[in-house]
Motif scaffolding. Structure first.
Motif: not given
Length: 207
Positions: A40, A42, A59, A61, A63, A72, A75
């Motif tokens: 995981t 950022r 940008q 996050q 996993s 995926w 933001d």
């Protein structure tokens, strides 16, 4: 699929050690990837054209979990979500209220997300691999063996044994740089992370 396509250091005292596409490079990369069964982090992603002009900066996050599971999330204001359950990939675009669903085929198996979550034993079947070592940083350059791919070259870098960054270059020289921050490996990830439920009333496109 736009999100997957875009799917992606300080001074060092040691001189670079350049390797060739041999079994040692494959073994090194395999060992580093297998070390992290889940990841995981950022990410910060910057896309540049062939002249170096910035096209897009995002940008988000991510996993991943072996084998074949990834999440995926880019933001807002350019929000998108890409989720794989190991068999199907869903791209969710909230601005359009549209989900695109397609089978996880061989072409998608060569994307960065699946490099981190896929079957590492098959990497050498898809890529020619070379490596370079600088201190605690290991760089690998992967070039697809087939022409029907999403990129011409992929560099993946590990720092202290953990994924640090990636760079993709496509056929027209466009570069996508992906820097990972706050990387955590081998922590439990809920199964629900890799299951996407399409919101009621949204358009669904099957490819």
């Amino acid at each position: 699929m736009r999100a997957i396509r875009m799917l992606l250091v300080s001074a060092l005292v040691m001189a670079p050690l350049v390797g060739h596409a041999d079994e040692k490079d494959v073994a090194r990369l395999t060992q580093l990837l297998e070390k992290s069964q889940t990841i995981t982090a950022r990410f910060s992603q910057l896309t540049l054209d062939a002249s170096g002009t910035s096209l897009q900066e995002t940008q988000g996050q991510m996993s991943v979990k072996r084998p074949g599971l990834f999440y995926w999330h880019t933001d807002a204001p350019q929000e998108q979500v890409v989720v794989s359950d190991g068999k199907m990939v869903t791209l969710w675009d909230p601005d359009l209220e549209q989900a695109t669903v397609k089978k996880l085929d061989a072409r998608l198996n060569q994307t960065p997300a699946l490099l981190l979550s896929g079957d590492v034993s098959k990497i050498s079947e898809s890529f020619d691999i070379t490596s370079k070592e600088q201190g605690n940083v290991m760089d690998f350059t992967l070039k697809p063996k087939t022409k029907d791919t999403l990129f011409d070259s992929l560099r993946v870098s590990f720092r202290g044994g953990l994924i640090n960054d990636m760079q993709l270059i496509d056929s027209v020289g466009q570069r996508t740089n992906i820097l990972f921050n706050g990387v955590k490996a081998n922590e439990a990830i809920p199964a629900s992370q890799f299951q996407f439920k399409v919101p009621e009333g949204a358009d669904v496109i099957q490819e």
